[in-house]
Design an enzyme around this catalytic site. Structure first.
Site, mmCIF file in Angstrom:
data_model
loop_
_atom_site.group_PDB
_atom_site.id
_atom_site.type_symbol
_atom_site.label_atom_id
_atom_site.label_comp_id
_atom_site.label_asym_id
_atom_site.label_seq_id
_atom_site.Cartn_x
_atom_site.Cartn_y
_atom_site.Cartn_z
ATOM 1 N N GLN A 17 -42.650 72.249 -29.391
ATOM 2 C CA GLN A 17 -43.429 71.090 -29.852
ATOM 3 C C GLN A 17 -44.799 70.920 -29.194
ATOM 4 O O GLN A 17 -45.784 70.657 -29.882
ATOM 5 C CB GLN A 17 -42.614 69.805 -29.634
ATOM 6 C CG GLN A 17 -43.292 68.586 -30.217
ATOM 7 C CD GLN A 17 -42.588 67.265 -29.966
ATOM 8 O OE1 GLN A 17 -43.185 66.223 -30.051
ATOM 9 N NE2 GLN A 17 -41.314 67.276 -29.668
ATOM 10 N N ARG A 38 -42.489 86.146 -32.800
ATOM 11 C CA ARG A 38 -41.724 87.360 -32.556
ATOM 12 C C ARG A 38 -41.110 87.885 -33.862
ATOM 13 O O ARG A 38 -40.488 87.111 -34.601
ATOM 14 C CB ARG A 38 -40.604 87.065 -31.551
ATOM 15 C CG ARG A 38 -40.137 88.324 -30.823
ATOM 16 C CD ARG A 38 -38.841 88.118 -30.141
ATOM 17 N NE ARG A 38 -38.863 86.956 -29.255
ATOM 18 C CZ ARG A 38 -38.266 86.937 -28.068
ATOM 19 N NH1 ARG A 38 -37.661 88.008 -27.625
ATOM 20 N NH2 ARG A 38 -38.264 85.852 -27.335
ATOM 21 N N ASN A 96 -47.665 78.020 -24.744
ATOM 22 C CA ASN A 96 -46.844 77.123 -23.915
ATOM 23 C C ASN A 96 -45.489 77.759 -23.613
ATOM 24 O O ASN A 96 -44.450 77.124 -23.690
ATOM 25 C CB ASN A 96 -46.668 75.744 -24.566
ATOM 26 C CG ASN A 96 -45.829 75.769 -25.808
ATOM 27 O OD1 ASN A 96 -46.107 76.540 -26.719
ATOM 28 N ND2 ASN A 96 -44.789 74.946 -25.871
ATOM 29 N N LYS A 136 -39.087 75.567 -16.070
ATOM 30 C CA LYS A 136 -39.167 75.308 -17.507
ATOM 31 C C LYS A 136 -39.007 73.804 -17.721
ATOM 32 O O LYS A 136 -38.227 73.162 -17.015
ATOM 33 C CB LYS A 136 -38.046 76.027 -18.242
ATOM 34 C CG LYS A 136 -38.197 77.527 -18.251
ATOM 35 C CD LYS A 136 -37.157 78.149 -19.156
ATOM 36 C CE LYS A 136 -37.349 79.646 -19.192
ATOM 37 N NZ LYS A 136 -36.444 80.289 -20.161
ATOM 38 N N GLU A 139 -39.375 67.892 -23.155
ATOM 39 C CA GLU A 139 -39.883 66.526 -23.296
ATOM 40 C C GLU A 139 -39.342 65.525 -22.257
ATOM 41 O O GLU A 139 -40.097 64.900 -21.514
ATOM 42 C CB GLU A 139 -39.531 66.028 -24.717
ATOM 43 C CG GLU A 139 -39.752 64.553 -24.963
ATOM 44 C CD GLU A 139 -41.216 64.178 -25.005
ATOM 45 O OE1 GLU A 139 -41.995 64.883 -25.655
ATOM 46 O OE2 GLU A 139 -41.596 63.175 -24.377
ATOM 47 N N ASP A 168 -44.336 66.046 -24.892
ATOM 48 C CA ASP A 168 -44.723 67.191 -25.728
ATOM 49 C C ASP A 168 -45.992 66.903 -26.530
ATOM 50 O O ASP A 168 -47.030 67.517 -26.322
ATOM 51 C CB ASP A 168 -43.587 67.527 -26.705
ATOM 52 C CG ASP A 168 -42.487 68.320 -26.031
ATOM 53 O OD1 ASP A 168 -42.751 68.941 -24.996
ATOM 54 O OD2 ASP A 168 -41.362 68.318 -26.552
ATOM 55 N N GLY A 247 -50.045 44.615 -20.110
ATOM 56 C CA GLY A 247 -51.361 44.106 -19.730
ATOM 57 C C GLY A 247 -51.290 42.678 -19.212
ATOM 58 O O GLY A 247 -50.244 42.203 -18.757
ATOM 59 N N GLY A 248 -52.409 41.974 -19.295
ATOM 60 C CA GLY A 248 -52.510 40.642 -18.724
ATOM 61 C C GLY A 248 -52.088 39.525 -19.663
ATOM 62 O O GLY A 248 -52.108 38.352 -19.284
HETATM 63 N N1 COA Z 1 -42.908 89.018 -28.963
HETATM 64 C C1 COA Z 1 -42.111 89.376 -27.948
HETATM 65 N N2 COA Z 1 -41.654 88.527 -27.014
HETATM 66 C C2 COA Z 1 -42.042 87.230 -27.154
HETATM 67 C C3 COA Z 1 -42.864 86.791 -28.186
HETATM 68 C C4 COA Z 1 -43.325 87.738 -29.121
HETATM 69 N N3 COA Z 1 -44.119 87.410 -30.131
HETATM 70 N N4 COA Z 1 -43.074 85.479 -28.056
HETATM 71 C C5 COA Z 1 -42.382 85.107 -26.967
HETATM 72 N N5 COA Z 1 -41.763 86.161 -26.428
HETATM 73 C C6 COA Z 1 -40.948 86.189 -25.221
HETATM 74 C C7 COA Z 1 -41.789 85.908 -24.014
HETATM 75 O O1 COA Z 1 -42.478 87.043 -23.593
HETATM 76 C C8 COA Z 1 -40.735 85.430 -23.051
HETATM 77 O O2 COA Z 1 -40.059 86.537 -22.493
HETATM 78 P P1 COA Z 1 -39.917 86.774 -20.884
HETATM 79 O O3 COA Z 1 -39.268 85.544 -20.319
HETATM 80 O O4 COA Z 1 -39.048 87.982 -20.793
HETATM 81 O O5 COA Z 1 -41.258 86.974 -20.311
HETATM 82 C C9 COA Z 1 -39.794 84.690 -23.992
HETATM 83 O O6 COA Z 1 -39.996 85.176 -25.303
HETATM 84 C C10 COA Z 1 -40.129 83.195 -24.139
HETATM 85 O O7 COA Z 1 -39.802 82.659 -23.029
HETATM 86 P P2 COA Z 1 -39.719 81.094 -22.716
HETATM 87 O O8 COA Z 1 -41.018 80.469 -22.840
HETATM 88 O O9 COA Z 1 -39.062 81.111 -21.394
HETATM 89 O O10 COA Z 1 -38.755 80.500 -23.849
HETATM 90 P P3 COA Z 1 -37.482 79.556 -23.632
HETATM 91 O O11 COA Z 1 -36.996 79.262 -24.995
HETATM 92 O O12 COA Z 1 -36.503 80.169 -22.699
HETATM 93 O O13 COA Z 1 -38.062 78.240 -22.926
HETATM 94 C C11 COA Z 1 -39.488 76.292 -22.828
HETATM 95 C C12 COA Z 1 -38.666 77.239 -23.707
HETATM 96 C C13 COA Z 1 -40.166 75.308 -23.732
HETATM 97 C C14 COA Z 1 -38.544 75.578 -21.861
HETATM 98 C C15 COA Z 1 -40.533 77.097 -22.017
HETATM 99 O O14 COA Z 1 -41.276 77.882 -22.912
HETATM 100 C C16 COA Z 1 -41.469 76.220 -21.202
HETATM 101 O O15 COA Z 1 -41.107 75.699 -20.151
HETATM 102 N N6 COA Z 1 -42.711 76.091 -21.667
HETATM 103 C C17 COA Z 1 -43.762 75.359 -20.968
HETATM 104 C C18 COA Z 1 -43.581 73.875 -21.068
HETATM 105 C C19 COA Z 1 -43.496 73.397 -22.483
HETATM 106 O O16 COA Z 1 -44.383 73.601 -23.280
HETATM 107 N N7 COA Z 1 -42.411 72.682 -22.754
HETATM 108 C C20 COA Z 1 -42.290 71.896 -23.952
HETATM 109 C C21 COA Z 1 -41.855 72.640 -25.077
HETATM 110 S S1 COA Z 1 -41.889 71.564 -26.452
#
Ligand code: COA
Length: 416
Positions: A17, A38, A96, A136, A139, A168, A247-248
């Site tokens: 998000q 991906r 993100n 990680k 929201e 988010d 607020g006030g």
């Molecule tokens: N091709 C190949 N690999 C891809 C890819 C693509 N097009 N797009 C993503 N990936 C891989 C990444 O390289 C990563 O792999 P790695 O961990 O081996 O390096 C993985 O997919 C994505 O990882 P991640 O971001 O950890 O996804 P997640 O689903 O485990 O975690 C979140 C999700 C939101 C918790 C995390 O992305 C995060 O903390 N983001 C930052 C804060 C944030 O924006 N949070 C709010 C989200 S609404």
């Protein structure tokens, strides 16, 4: 009329998000947003909270309007070459992922700058540098760590998260502002830069009035909090304030006719000092206008609860819209509690494009929230979200100049 961000190309590596809300805003203003997903998988939200089997979820469609989707795995050989070309061609990279994910793909900031010194590289992370920088975050984690949850809810209950996605979507908004600022700066410097927004920081920014109150506590009780009038002592941190106004001008949520069966038969009522006389007349308490216990705002601070009890006796005699219709001409600020159903059906929001009906080839018609920011010379139109990889060939050919053989080879390798 041209769009404000026409000509700006966004390499959109966002998911879920926070990032998608940012790039959707930029797309509405006319940027060409190329969403990289991906191959065979896509943004996880395509499949989350699905209401129709095998069709992109509303979670995805409502956060990814006006974008083009390309499937690409930058971790493959030809994927890395295509990703390099995208960095050369685009103005902004937005992501993100969890901390370090883009580095692990083989594209740390230093390399991105080498490929394209004009590139602006914008990220959302849960936390800024410090003890939690590798975590990680979703929201509600941000709402809890950014100060919102500890100050939301009722005094005698646990901390509460709010339905507004301030972690988010709020951070996405901050990031979009940072990107546009960096684009403006690039006009003079000719160089790109890093733009980083931590969700904890974004939530804290939106909760700034509560840090204000934290510091005021050192100088005595917070008199505009209704707990003051109830004689409840303050602790050492900003308390949960229920429905007290931030607020006030004291405010509270009051019952209206039908509250016993309708969960949204309520109105938010503000006793603005400037219209105190109007309020007294309206609710049948004209004597309060001159009463030394009520006449001045400071006199009323220890009576917030009984005052709102009296106003509520009046609001309960009519529905929330009648309350608003009677208060508005007297300049008394108030707002009915509108349900999502009422908002979805509100004609004036349809007319301004704030609520929009969109047609999707697989799901049919659905409602979404359009661009809440209206520019007079650059109107936004809302276009449906892309299917996974819908624009892969188009982008590889027209933006990057790849030929059919190169595209076939990349596909063979699983890179797209
Ligand atoms: N091709 C190949 N690999 C891809 C890819 C693509 N097009 N797009 C993503 N990936 C891989 C990444 O390289 C990563 O792999 P790695 O961990 O081996 O390096 C993985 O997919 C994505 O990882 P991640 O971001 O950890 O996804 P997640 O689903 O485990 O975690 C979140 C999700 C939101 C918790 C995390 O992305 C995060 O903390 N983001 C930052 C804060 C944030 O924006 N949070 C709010 C989200 S609404």
């Amino acid at each position: 009329m041209s769009k404000a961000l026409e000509g700006v190309k966004i390499l959109d590596m966002t998911h879920v998000q926070s990032g998608p809300t940012c790039t959707q805003l930029l797309a509405w203003f006319g940027a060409d947003v190329i969403k990289v997903e991906r191959p065979g998988v896509g943004d996880a939200t395509r499949g989350q909270l699905r209401d129709i089997p095998d069709v992109d979820s509303l979670y995805f469609t409502m956060l990814n309007h006006n974008k083009r989707s390309v499937t690409l795995n930058p971790k493959t050989d030809s994927g890395a070459k295509i990703f390099t070309k995208l960095i050369e061609e685009c103005d902004v990279l937005v992501e993100n992922f969890a901390p370090g994910a883009i580095d692990r793909m083989g594209f740390p900031w230093g390399k991105i700058q080498e490929i394209n010194p004009r590139m602006i590289y914008a990220s959302v992370k849960g936390f800024g540098p410090g003890p939690y920088e590798d975590c990680k975050v979703y929201e509600n984690v941000a709402q809890c760590t950014g100060g919102a949850a500890s100050t939301t809810g009722f005094l005698d209950g646990p901390p509460l998260v709010t339905g507004a996605q301030i972690g988010d979507s709020g951070t996405g908004l901050h990031l979009a502002f940072g990107i546009v600022t960096a684009l403006y700066h690039r006009e003079q410097s000719g160089k790109g830069q890093r733009v980083e927004c931590a969700m904890q920081d974004g939530v804290l920014n939106l909760s700034r009035v509560k840090l204000r109150d934290q510091q005021r506590l050192a100088h005595g009780p917070l008199k505009e909090y209704s707990q003051f009038g109830q004689g409840i002592e303050f602790g050492d941190a900003t308390p949960r304030a229920g429905n007290d106004s931030g607020g006030g001008q004291p405010g509270w949520i009051l019952k209206c006719k039908g509250w016993e069966t309708d969960p949204n038969a309520y109105v938010y009522f503000i006793t603005q000092a400037a219209v105190w006389g109007n309020i007294c007349d309206l609710i049948g308490k004209p004597e309060w206008k001159e009463d030394p216990g009520y006449a001045k705002p400071a006199d009323r601070l220890d009576k917030i609860k009984p005052i709102f009890d009296a106003i509520e006796e009046w609001t309960m005699t009519m529905d929330k819209f009648e309350v608003m219709n009677l208060c508005n001409p007297l300049n008394i600020p108030c707002g009915p509690i509108l349900s999502m159903k009422e908002l979805a059906e509100e004609p004036s929001l349809r007319e301004t494009g704030t609520i929009v009906e969109v047609d999707h080839p697989e799901r049919g018609k659905y409602l979404t929230v359009g661009n809440p920011v209206k520019l007079s010379d650059s109107p936004s139109d809302v276009k449906r979200s892309p299917l996974l990889g819908e624009h892969t060939d188009e982008i590889l050919k027209t933006v990057l100049g790849l030929n059919d053989e190169e595209i076939a080879a990349a596909r063979e390798e699983g890179a797209i």
